[in-house]
Motif scaffolding. Structure first.
Motif, PDB file in Angstrom:
ATOM      1  N   ASP A 247      77.883 -30.461 -51.520  1.00 14.34           N
ATOM      2  CA  ASP A 247      77.058 -29.659 -52.435  1.00 14.34           C
ATOM      3  C   ASP A 247      77.364 -30.106 -53.866  1.00 14.34           C
ATOM      4  O   ASP A 247      78.267 -29.579 -54.514  1.00 14.34           O
ATOM      5  CB  ASP A 247      77.374 -28.174 -52.252  1.00 14.34           C
ATOM      6  N   LEU A 248      76.596 -31.082 -54.357  1.00 12.63           N
ATOM      7  CA  LEU A 248      76.890 -31.654 -55.664  1.00 12.63           C
ATOM      8  C   LEU A 248      76.665 -30.671 -56.805  1.00 12.63           C
ATOM      9  O   LEU A 248      77.402 -30.678 -57.792  1.00 12.63           O
ATOM     10  CB  LEU A 248      76.050 -32.912 -55.887  1.00 12.63           C
ATOM     11  N   ALA A 249      75.626 -29.838 -56.701  1.00 17.69           N
ATOM     12  CA  ALA A 249      75.373 -28.856 -57.758  1.00 17.69           C
ATOM     13  C   ALA A 249      76.560 -27.899 -57.875  1.00 17.69           C
ATOM     14  O   ALA A 249      77.025 -27.596 -58.982  1.00 17.69           O
ATOM     15  CB  ALA A 249      74.092 -28.092 -57.476  1.00 17.69           C
ATOM     16  N   ALA A 250      77.058 -27.432 -56.725  1.00 11.78           N
ATOM     17  CA  ALA A 250      78.222 -26.538 -56.733  1.00 11.78           C
ATOM     18  C   ALA A 250      79.466 -27.264 -57.214  1.00 11.78           C
ATOM     19  O   ALA A 250      80.294 -26.700 -57.931  1.00 11.78           O
ATOM     20  CB  ALA A 250      78.446 -25.961 -55.334  1.00 11.78           C
ATOM     21  N   TYR A 251      79.600 -28.530 -56.824  1.00 15.55           N
ATOM     22  CA  TYR A 251      80.749 -29.334 -57.241  1.00 15.55           C
ATOM     23  C   TYR A 251      80.792 -29.467 -58.762  1.00 15.55           C
ATOM     24  O   TYR A 251      81.837 -29.239 -59.397  1.00 15.55           O
ATOM     25  CB  TYR A 251      80.666 -30.718 -56.598  1.00 15.55           C
ATOM     26  N   LEU A 252      79.662 -29.829 -59.362  1.00 12.98           N
ATOM     27  CA  LEU A 252      79.610 -30.009 -60.812  1.00 12.98           C
ATOM     28  C   LEU A 252      79.848 -28.699 -61.549  1.00 12.98           C
ATOM     29  O   LEU A 252      80.545 -28.661 -62.569  1.00 12.98           O
ATOM     30  CB  LEU A 252      78.269 -30.620 -61.215  1.00 12.98           C
ATOM     31  N   ALA A 253      79.275 -27.598 -61.027  1.00 10.99           N
ATOM     32  CA  ALA A 253      79.473 -26.293 -61.662  1.00 10.99           C
ATOM     33  C   ALA A 253      80.939 -25.867 -61.571  1.00 10.99           C
ATOM     34  O   ALA A 253      81.510 -25.346 -62.540  1.00 10.99           O
ATOM     35  CB  ALA A 253      78.569 -25.257 -61.008  1.00 10.99           C
ATOM     36  N   ALA A 254      81.544 -26.081 -60.406  1.00 14.57           N
ATOM     37  CA  ALA A 254      82.943 -25.698 -60.220  1.00 14.57           C
ATOM     38  C   ALA A 254      83.867 -26.555 -61.073  1.00 14.57           C
ATOM     39  O   ALA A 254      84.870 -26.063 -61.624  1.00 14.57           O
ATOM     40  CB  ALA A 254      83.326 -25.828 -58.740  1.00 14.57           C
ATOM     41  N   ASP A 255      83.544 -27.838 -61.190  1.00 15.79           N
ATOM     42  CA  ASP A 255      84.339 -28.740 -62.023  1.00 15.79           C
ATOM     43  C   ASP A 255      84.300 -28.305 -63.490  1.00 15.79           C
ATOM     44  O   ASP A 255      85.326 -28.263 -64.172  1.00 15.79           O
ATOM     45  CB  ASP A 255      83.821 -30.162 -61.871  1.00 15.79           C
ATOM     46  N   MET A 256      83.095 -27.964 -63.957  1.00 16.73           N
ATOM     47  CA  MET A 256      82.953 -27.482 -65.334  1.00 16.73           C
ATOM     48  C   MET A 256      83.750 -26.195 -65.537  1.00 16.73           C
ATOM     49  O   MET A 256      84.478 -26.039 -66.527  1.00 16.73           O
ATOM     50  CB  MET A 256      81.481 -27.242 -65.655  1.00 16.73           C
ATOM     51  N   ALA A 257      83.633 -25.266 -64.588  1.00 16.11           N
ATOM     52  CA  ALA A 257      84.319 -23.975 -64.703  1.00 16.11           C
ATOM     53  C   ALA A 257      85.839 -24.161 -64.744  1.00 16.11           C
ATOM     54  O   ALA A 257      86.533 -23.499 -65.527  1.00 16.11           O
ATOM     55  CB  ALA A 257      83.923 -23.071 -63.536  1.00 16.11           C
TER      56      ALA A 257
ATOM     57  N   ALA B  14      88.565 -34.652 -56.142  1.00 15.36           N
ATOM     58  CA  ALA B  14      88.567 -33.191 -56.034  1.00 15.36           C
ATOM     59  C   ALA B  14      89.999 -32.667 -55.929  1.00 15.36           C
ATOM     60  O   ALA B  14      90.373 -31.677 -56.573  1.00 15.36           O
ATOM     61  CB  ALA B  14      87.746 -32.764 -54.820  1.00 15.36           C
ATOM     62  N   ALA B  15      90.828 -33.355 -55.123  1.00 13.71           N
ATOM     63  CA  ALA B  15      92.212 -32.919 -54.918  1.00 13.71           C
ATOM     64  C   ALA B  15      93.053 -33.028 -56.187  1.00 13.71           C
ATOM     65  O   ALA B  15      94.080 -32.347 -56.320  1.00 13.71           O
ATOM     66  CB  ALA B  15      92.847 -33.727 -53.796  1.00 13.71           C
TER      67      ALA B  15
ATOM     68  N   ALA C  63      90.111 -24.710 -58.310  1.00  7.56           N
ATOM     69  CA  ALA C  63      90.350 -26.049 -57.761  1.00  7.56           C
ATOM     70  C   ALA C  63      89.911 -26.117 -56.303  1.00  7.56           C
ATOM     71  O   ALA C  63      89.317 -27.116 -55.865  1.00  7.56           O
ATOM     72  CB  ALA C  63      91.835 -26.414 -57.895  1.00  7.56           C
ATOM     73  N   GLN C  64      90.174 -25.061 -55.559  1.00  7.33           N
ATOM     74  CA  GLN C  64      89.780 -25.049 -54.150  1.00  7.33           C
ATOM     75  C   GLN C  64      88.265 -25.019 -54.000  1.00  7.33           C
ATOM     76  O   GLN C  64      87.717 -25.625 -53.069  1.00  7.33           O
ATOM     77  CB  GLN C  64      90.407 -23.851 -53.429  1.00  7.33           C
ATOM     78  N   THR C  65      87.570 -24.348 -54.914  1.00 12.60           N
ATOM     79  CA  THR C  65      86.104 -24.343 -54.886  1.00 12.60           C
ATOM     80  C   THR C  65      85.564 -25.758 -55.064  1.00 12.60           C
ATOM     81  O   THR C  65      84.581 -26.152 -54.422  1.00 12.60           O
ATOM     82  CB  THR C  65      85.536 -23.425 -55.978  1.00 12.60           C
ATOM     83  N   ILE C  66      86.204 -26.535 -55.927  1.00 15.29           N
ATOM     84  CA  ILE C  66      85.805 -27.931 -56.121  1.00 15.29           C
ATOM     85  C   ILE C  66      85.998 -28.718 -54.833  1.00 15.29           C
ATOM     86  O   ILE C  66      85.113 -29.466 -54.409  1.00 15.29           O
ATOM     87  CB  ILE C  66      86.621 -28.564 -57.269  1.00 15.29           C
TER      88      ILE C  66
END
Length: 222
Positions: free
Chosen positions: A130-140, A183-184, A119-122
């Motif tokens: 960083d949208l690519a990281a956001y989407l990957a972290a959300d999926m994870a 995100a929160a 959650a903190q990574t998101i």
């Protein structure tokens, strides 16, 4: 103004996979809008690599329904109709929200800590634009959450639906209060699960997925 998802990649990276993830994120977030025509050489120049891995990535994205081949021109970003998007969102709500009750009853401290880190990574990815990281972290985060439910077919179905989801307004949300709030919500979800509030967690997941039709589609939810 957000920075582009598509940019130079590390030579040591898995080029095809890195390019595929970046282009998919650009499509999902709306940076590459439906109807846009792209070519392997043009994207390769932006990535700073040869055209071959870019072409391979685009062909994989064709198989995922993200692009169509346009003969002698390149690849066109596919459209997702309002009906398609509504159906995807509704299915995701039906599949992803109810398991929260069982997960809340059985959540262990180590699993909660893992979810908290994700959650903190998101949150950090949203803050860093960083949208690519956001989407990957959300999926994870969400797939890890469903792993706690233990149904492998459910995870596969949700992953497929998430890969079909488009959030064409997401690229314009960088730096907004709505993106920070969204995100929160992942931390809020972990709070509810740790409190054994399965009903509250189910309600939050339903609303969270609903942002796809609201904030992440460029629409106010007020």
């Amino acid at each position: 103004m957000s920075s582009s998802i598509i940019g130079p990649v590390s030579v040591g990276a898995s080029l095809r996979g890195t390019v595929e993830d970046a282009v998919a994120a650009a499509i999902v977030s709306g940076e590459l809008a439906p109807g846009t025509l792209v070519t392997a050489p043009t994207l390769a120049a932006r990535f700073g690599i040869s055209a071959t891995p870019v072409r391979e990535a685009l062909l994989n994205l064709q198989g995922r329904g993200f692009v169509d081949v346009v003969r002698n021109k390149g690849f066109r970003i596919t459209e997702v109709s309002e009906q398609d998007l509504w159906e995807i969102v509704r299915l995701r709500q039906l599949l992803e929200a109810p398991p929260m009750r069982e997960i809340a009853r059985a959540l262990q401290p180590e699993a909660a800590a893992d979810l908290r880190r994700k959650a903190q990574t998101i949150v950090d990815s949203a803050a860093a634009a960083d949208l690519a990281a956001y989407l990957a972290a959300d999926m994870a985060f969400h797939l890890r959450l469903l792993e706690l439910h233990g149904n492998r077919r459910l995870i596969a179905m949700v992953k497929d639906l998430r890969q079909q989801t488009r959030m064409v307004g997401l690229a314009d949300m960088i730096g907004t209060a709505e993106l920070a709030r969204s995100a929160a919500e992942h931390h809020s979800l972990v709070d509810l699960l740790e409190a054994r509030d399965g009903r509250g967690a189910e309600t939050l997941v339903t609303a969270h997925i609903g942002h796809v039709l609201g904030w992440w589609n460029g629409r106010s939810e007020d």
